[in-house]
Design an enzyme around this catalytic site. Sequence first.
Site, PDB file in Angstrom:
ATOM      1  N   MET A 152     -15.581 -39.005  -5.377  1.00 26.65           N
ATOM      2  CA  MET A 152     -17.043 -39.079  -5.283  1.00 26.65           C
ATOM      3  C   MET A 152     -17.554 -40.119  -6.271  1.00 26.65           C
ATOM      4  O   MET A 152     -17.050 -40.222  -7.390  1.00 26.65           O
ATOM      5  CB  MET A 152     -17.668 -37.714  -5.593  1.00 26.65           C
ATOM      6  CG  MET A 152     -17.122 -36.576  -4.754  1.00 26.65           C
ATOM      7  SD  MET A 152     -17.964 -35.014  -5.115  1.00 26.65           S
ATOM      8  CE  MET A 152     -16.873 -33.851  -4.297  1.00 26.65           C
TER       9      MET A 152
ATOM     10  N   ASP B  58     -12.877 -29.135   5.778  1.00 30.23           N
ATOM     11  CA  ASP B  58     -13.014 -29.058   4.321  1.00 30.23           C
ATOM     12  C   ASP B  58     -14.354 -28.417   3.977  1.00 30.23           C
ATOM     13  O   ASP B  58     -15.405 -28.925   4.356  1.00 30.23           O
ATOM     14  CB  ASP B  58     -12.946 -30.477   3.730  1.00 30.23           C
ATOM     15  CG  ASP B  58     -13.021 -30.496   2.211  1.00 30.23           C
ATOM     16  OD1 ASP B  58     -13.120 -29.418   1.594  1.00 30.23           O
ATOM     17  OD2 ASP B  58     -12.980 -31.606   1.637  1.00 30.23           O
TER      18      ASP B  58
ATOM     19  N   SER C 208      -7.192 -28.592  -2.601  1.00 30.83           N
ATOM     20  CA  SER C 208      -8.043 -29.642  -3.145  1.00 30.83           C
ATOM     21  C   SER C 208      -8.010 -29.591  -4.665  1.00 30.83           C
ATOM     22  O   SER C 208      -8.476 -28.621  -5.277  1.00 30.83           O
ATOM     23  CB  SER C 208      -9.480 -29.466  -2.658  1.00 30.83           C
ATOM     24  OG  SER C 208     -10.339 -30.354  -3.341  1.00 30.83           O
TER      25      SER C 208
ATOM     26  N   ASP D  11     -10.289 -35.569  -3.700  1.00 32.61           N
ATOM     27  CA  ASP D  11     -11.696 -35.890  -3.418  1.00 32.61           C
ATOM     28  C   ASP D  11     -12.224 -36.956  -4.367  1.00 32.61           C
ATOM     29  O   ASP D  11     -12.183 -36.787  -5.588  1.00 32.61           O
ATOM     30  CB  ASP D  11     -12.557 -34.637  -3.560  1.00 32.61           C
ATOM     31  CG  ASP D  11     -12.366 -33.682  -2.397  1.00 32.61           C
ATOM     32  OD1 ASP D  11     -12.528 -34.113  -1.247  1.00 32.61           O
ATOM     33  OD2 ASP D  11     -12.044 -32.507  -2.642  1.00 32.61           O
TER      34      ASP D  11
ATOM     35  N   MET E  82     -16.457 -31.968   7.688  1.00 33.82           N
ATOM     36  CA  MET E  82     -17.003 -31.287   6.521  1.00 33.82           C
ATOM     37  C   MET E  82     -17.728 -30.026   6.993  1.00 33.82           C
ATOM     38  O   MET E  82     -18.638 -30.100   7.818  1.00 33.82           O
ATOM     39  CB  MET E  82     -17.964 -32.194   5.758  1.00 33.82           C
ATOM     40  CG  MET E  82     -17.321 -33.424   5.138  1.00 33.82           C
ATOM     41  SD  MET E  82     -15.990 -33.027   3.985  1.00 33.82           S
ATOM     42  CE  MET E  82     -16.893 -32.088   2.734  1.00 33.82           C
TER      43      MET E  82
ATOM     44  N   MET F 115     -15.540 -40.312  -0.658  1.00 31.69           N
ATOM     45  CA  MET F 115     -16.985 -40.110  -0.550  1.00 31.69           C
ATOM     46  C   MET F 115     -17.646 -41.187  -1.401  1.00 31.69           C
ATOM     47  O   MET F 115     -18.264 -40.925  -2.429  1.00 31.69           O
ATOM     48  CB  MET F 115     -17.365 -38.692  -1.019  1.00 31.69           C
ATOM     49  CG  MET F 115     -16.931 -37.615  -0.049  1.00 31.69           C
ATOM     50  SD  MET F 115     -17.075 -35.938  -0.727  1.00 31.69           S
ATOM     51  CE  MET F 115     -15.435 -35.753  -1.458  1.00 31.69           C
TER      52      MET F 115
ATOM     53  N   HIS G 284      -9.781 -38.422   0.252  1.00 26.29           N
ATOM     54  CA  HIS G 284     -11.063 -38.366   0.967  1.00 26.29           C
ATOM     55  C   HIS G 284     -12.076 -39.162   0.157  1.00 26.29           C
ATOM     56  O   HIS G 284     -12.492 -38.743  -0.930  1.00 26.29           O
ATOM     57  CB  HIS G 284     -11.484 -36.899   1.124  1.00 26.29           C
ATOM     58  CG  HIS G 284     -12.882 -36.713   1.613  1.00 26.29           C
ATOM     59  ND1 HIS G 284     -13.563 -35.526   1.450  1.00 26.29           N
ATOM     60  CD2 HIS G 284     -13.739 -37.553   2.256  1.00 26.29           C
ATOM     61  CE1 HIS G 284     -14.773 -35.643   1.974  1.00 26.29           C
ATOM     62  NE2 HIS G 284     -14.901 -36.867   2.464  1.00 26.29           N
TER      63      HIS G 284
END
Length: 228
Positions: free
Chosen positions: A38, A180, A9, A36, A138, A69, A67
Amino acid sequence: MAEYRIAPSILSADFARLGEEVRNVTEAGASLIHFDVMDNHYVPNLTIGPLVCEAIRPHTTLPIDVHLMVKPVDRIIPDFAKAGANIITFHPEASDHIDRSLGLIRDHGCQSGLVFNPATSLDYLDYVLDKVDMVLLMSVNPGFGGQSFIPEMLEKARQARARLDKYKDKTGRHIHLEIDGGVKVDNIGEIAAAGVDTFVAGSAIFGHPDYRAIISAMHQEIDRHLAK
Protein backbone atom coordinates in the site's frame (compact mmCIF):
# COMPACT_ATOMS: atom_id res chain seq x y z
CA MET A 1 -10.93 -31.07 -9.06
CA ALA A 2 -9.60 -27.59 -8.39
CA GLU A 3 -6.57 -27.03 -6.22
CA TYR A 4 -7.60 -25.00 -3.16
CA ARG A 5 -4.86 -22.71 -1.89
CA ILE A 6 -4.53 -20.85 1.41
CA ALA A 7 -2.47 -17.65 1.24
CA PRO A 8 -1.62 -16.15 4.65
CA SER A 9 -1.34 -12.37 4.44
CA ILE A 10 1.80 -11.21 6.21
CA LEU A 11 0.18 -7.83 6.81
CA SER A 12 -1.23 -9.48 9.95
CA ALA A 13 2.02 -11.17 10.99
CA ASP A 14 4.35 -10.11 13.80
CA PHE A 15 6.76 -7.84 11.91
CA ALA A 16 9.33 -8.02 14.70
CA ARG A 17 9.91 -11.66 13.69
CA LEU A 18 8.69 -11.72 10.11
CA GLY A 19 11.10 -14.35 8.79
CA GLU A 20 10.05 -16.76 11.53
CA GLU A 21 6.36 -16.06 10.85
CA VAL A 22 6.85 -16.82 7.14
CA ARG A 23 8.66 -20.07 7.96
CA ASN A 24 5.93 -21.09 10.39
CA VAL A 25 3.02 -20.65 7.96
CA THR A 26 5.05 -22.39 5.26
CA GLU A 27 5.53 -25.40 7.52
CA ALA A 28 1.86 -25.22 8.60
CA GLY A 29 0.58 -25.95 5.09
CA ALA A 30 0.18 -22.59 3.35
CA SER A 31 0.22 -22.61 -0.46
CA LEU A 32 1.26 -18.99 -1.07
CA ILE A 33 2.60 -16.06 0.92
CA HIS A 34 0.39 -13.01 0.32
CA PHE A 35 2.24 -9.69 0.32
CA ASP A 36 0.16 -6.48 0.51
CA VAL A 37 1.73 -3.29 -0.84
CA MET A 38 0.00 0.00 0.00
CA ASP A 39 1.33 3.40 -1.00
CA ASN A 40 -0.78 5.93 1.00
CA HIS A 41 -1.90 7.24 -2.38
CA TYR A 42 -4.08 4.67 -4.13
CA VAL A 43 -5.21 3.46 -0.68
CA PRO A 44 -5.10 5.36 2.65
CA ASN A 45 -2.35 3.33 4.27
CA LEU A 46 1.38 2.67 3.92
CA THR A 47 2.89 -0.80 4.28
CA ILE A 48 5.92 -2.55 2.80
CA GLY A 49 8.02 -2.57 -0.34
CA PRO A 50 10.49 -4.64 -2.38
CA LEU A 51 13.20 -4.70 0.32
CA VAL A 52 10.88 -6.61 2.65
CA CYS A 53 9.96 -9.00 -0.16
CA GLU A 54 13.66 -9.61 -0.78
CA ALA A 55 14.20 -10.15 2.95
CA ILE A 56 11.54 -12.87 3.29
CA ARG A 57 12.42 -14.65 0.04
CA PRO A 58 15.06 -16.92 1.67
CA HIS A 59 12.58 -17.98 4.38
CA THR A 60 10.14 -19.83 2.13
CA THR A 61 10.03 -21.92 -1.02
CA LEU A 62 6.38 -20.98 -1.54
CA PRO A 63 5.35 -18.53 -4.27
CA ILE A 64 5.16 -14.93 -3.04
CA ASP A 65 1.87 -13.38 -4.16
CA VAL A 66 2.35 -9.59 -4.34
CA HIS A 67 -0.82 -7.45 -4.37
CA LEU A 68 0.01 -3.92 -5.50
CA MET A 69 -2.31 -1.28 -4.06
CA VAL A 70 -0.23 1.46 -5.61
CA LYS A 71 -0.59 4.03 -8.39
CA PRO A 72 1.09 4.06 -10.84
CA VAL A 73 2.14 0.39 -11.01
CA ASP A 74 4.62 0.04 -13.87
CA ARG A 75 7.56 1.70 -12.13
CA ILE A 76 7.58 -0.75 -9.21
CA ILE A 77 6.79 -4.03 -11.02
CA PRO A 78 10.44 -4.76 -12.00
CA ASP A 79 11.57 -4.08 -8.41
CA PHE A 80 9.26 -6.75 -7.00
CA ALA A 81 10.17 -9.24 -9.70
CA LYS A 82 13.85 -8.75 -8.84
CA ALA A 83 13.02 -9.06 -5.11
CA GLY A 84 11.61 -12.57 -5.60
CA ALA A 85 7.89 -12.14 -6.28
CA ASN A 86 6.26 -14.96 -8.24
CA ILE A 87 2.78 -13.47 -8.78
CA ILE A 88 2.07 -9.75 -9.14
CA THR A 89 -1.48 -8.39 -9.22
CA PHE A 90 -2.66 -4.79 -9.54
CA HIS A 91 -5.86 -2.76 -9.70
CA PRO A 92 -6.94 -1.80 -13.24
CA GLU A 93 -7.74 1.74 -12.09
CA ALA A 94 -4.07 2.16 -11.18
CA SER A 95 -2.77 1.59 -14.71
CA ASP A 96 -3.21 3.79 -17.77
CA HIS A 97 -2.55 0.78 -20.01
CA ILE A 98 -3.72 -2.46 -18.40
CA ASP A 99 -2.53 -4.74 -21.20
CA ARG A 100 0.93 -3.17 -21.06
CA SER A 101 1.18 -3.57 -17.27
CA LEU A 102 0.14 -7.23 -17.47
CA GLY A 103 2.72 -7.78 -20.18
CA LEU A 104 5.40 -6.05 -18.11
CA ILE A 105 4.79 -8.46 -15.22
CA ARG A 106 5.09 -11.46 -17.51
CA ASP A 107 8.17 -10.05 -19.24
CA HIS A 108 9.85 -10.08 -15.83
CA GLY A 109 9.09 -13.77 -15.31
CA CYS A 110 6.10 -13.49 -12.96
CA GLN A 111 2.49 -14.56 -13.19
CA SER A 112 0.15 -11.61 -13.60
CA GLY A 113 -3.31 -10.70 -12.40
CA LEU A 114 -5.97 -8.05 -11.92
CA VAL A 115 -7.58 -7.01 -8.63
CA PHE A 116 -11.20 -5.90 -8.35
CA ASN A 117 -12.52 -3.71 -5.54
CA PRO A 118 -16.09 -4.45 -4.39
CA ALA A 119 -17.60 -1.86 -6.76
CA THR A 120 -15.18 -2.37 -9.69
CA SER A 121 -16.69 -3.92 -12.83
CA LEU A 122 -15.39 -7.25 -14.07
CA ASP A 123 -15.56 -5.78 -17.58
CA TYR A 124 -11.89 -4.85 -17.23
CA LEU A 125 -11.21 -8.53 -17.96
CA ASP A 126 -12.51 -8.17 -21.50
CA TYR A 127 -9.70 -8.48 -24.05
CA VAL A 128 -6.87 -9.16 -21.55
CA LEU A 129 -7.59 -12.67 -20.25
CA ASP A 130 -4.78 -14.03 -22.42
CA LYS A 131 -2.34 -12.18 -20.12
CA VAL A 132 -4.09 -12.96 -16.80
CA ASP A 133 -3.05 -15.86 -14.55
CA MET A 134 -5.13 -14.89 -11.51
CA VAL A 135 -8.11 -12.70 -10.70
CA LEU A 136 -8.25 -11.30 -7.16
CA LEU A 137 -11.57 -10.12 -5.75
CA MET A 138 -11.48 -7.77 -2.79
CA SER A 139 -14.23 -8.74 -0.34
CA VAL A 140 -13.51 -5.64 1.73
CA ASN A 141 -12.55 -2.12 0.68
CA PRO A 142 -8.74 -2.13 0.41
CA GLY A 143 -6.46 -0.25 2.76
CA PHE A 144 -6.75 -1.94 6.13
CA GLY A 145 -6.69 -5.47 7.55
CA GLY A 146 -9.24 -6.98 9.91
CA GLN A 147 -12.39 -5.88 8.04
CA SER A 148 -15.58 -7.94 7.72
CA PHE A 149 -16.42 -9.90 4.58
CA ILE A 150 -18.93 -8.17 2.25
CA PRO A 151 -21.58 -10.85 1.49
CA GLU A 152 -22.42 -9.42 -1.94
CA MET A 153 -19.00 -10.53 -3.11
CA LEU A 154 -20.24 -14.15 -3.27
CA GLU A 155 -22.34 -13.27 -6.30
CA LYS A 156 -19.42 -11.39 -7.83
CA ALA A 157 -17.27 -14.51 -7.30
CA ARG A 158 -19.85 -16.63 -9.12
CA GLN A 159 -19.88 -14.17 -12.02
CA ALA A 160 -16.08 -14.11 -12.19
CA ARG A 161 -15.88 -17.91 -12.09
CA ALA A 162 -18.37 -18.14 -14.94
CA ARG A 163 -16.21 -15.81 -17.06
CA LEU A 164 -13.06 -17.75 -16.27
CA ASP A 165 -14.70 -21.13 -16.92
CA LYS A 166 -15.95 -19.90 -20.28
CA TYR A 167 -12.41 -18.82 -21.14
CA LYS A 168 -11.05 -22.21 -20.02
CA ASP A 169 -13.59 -24.04 -22.18
CA LYS A 170 -12.33 -22.05 -25.15
CA THR A 171 -8.58 -22.16 -24.47
CA GLY A 172 -7.95 -24.98 -21.98
CA ARG A 173 -6.12 -22.57 -19.66
CA HIS A 174 -7.13 -22.35 -15.99
CA ILE A 175 -7.08 -18.91 -14.34
CA HIS A 176 -7.07 -18.87 -10.54
CA LEU A 177 -9.75 -16.94 -8.66
CA GLU A 178 -8.54 -15.44 -5.39
CA ILE A 179 -10.44 -13.57 -2.67
CA ASP A 180 -9.07 -11.25 0.01
CA GLY A 181 -10.85 -9.74 3.01
CA GLY A 182 -12.66 -11.18 6.00
CA VAL A 183 -11.99 -14.82 5.07
CA LYS A 184 -12.42 -17.10 8.08
CA VAL A 185 -13.16 -20.74 8.87
CA ASP A 186 -16.88 -20.01 9.20
CA ASN A 187 -17.26 -18.56 5.68
CA ILE A 188 -14.49 -20.15 3.60
CA GLY A 189 -16.62 -23.11 2.54
CA GLU A 190 -19.37 -20.88 1.19
CA ILE A 191 -16.75 -18.79 -0.65
CA ALA A 192 -15.26 -21.93 -2.22
CA ALA A 193 -18.72 -23.02 -3.34
CA ALA A 194 -18.98 -19.70 -5.21
CA GLY A 195 -15.99 -20.68 -7.36
CA VAL A 196 -12.99 -19.28 -5.49
CA ASP A 197 -9.88 -21.49 -5.32
CA THR A 198 -7.33 -19.22 -3.58
CA PHE A 199 -8.03 -17.65 -0.17
CA VAL A 200 -6.12 -14.79 1.44
CA ALA A 201 -6.42 -14.82 5.23
CA GLY A 202 -4.59 -12.48 7.57
CA SER A 203 -5.86 -12.10 11.11
CA ALA A 204 -7.78 -15.39 10.84
CA ILE A 205 -4.42 -17.20 10.60
CA PHE A 206 -1.90 -14.97 12.35
CA GLY A 207 -4.37 -14.26 15.16
CA HIS A 208 -4.66 -17.99 15.88
CA PRO A 209 -2.16 -19.73 18.21
CA ASP A 210 -1.81 -22.82 15.98
CA TYR A 211 -1.22 -22.00 12.30
CA ARG A 212 -1.32 -25.64 11.18
CA ALA A 213 -4.63 -26.24 12.95
CA ILE A 214 -6.35 -23.19 11.46
CA ILE A 215 -5.13 -23.87 7.90
CA SER A 216 -6.24 -27.50 8.27
CA ALA A 217 -9.65 -26.35 9.55
CA MET A 218 -10.02 -24.09 6.50
CA HIS A 219 -9.34 -26.99 4.13
CA GLN A 220 -11.80 -29.17 6.04
CA GLU A 221 -14.52 -26.55 5.72
CA ILE A 222 -13.88 -26.25 1.98
CA ASP A 223 -14.14 -30.04 1.60
CA ARG A 224 -17.29 -30.16 3.70
CA HIS A 225 -19.12 -27.53 1.64
CA LEU A 226 -18.06 -28.93 -1.71
CA ALA A 227 -19.19 -32.43 -0.68
CA LYS A 228 -22.77 -31.23 -0.18
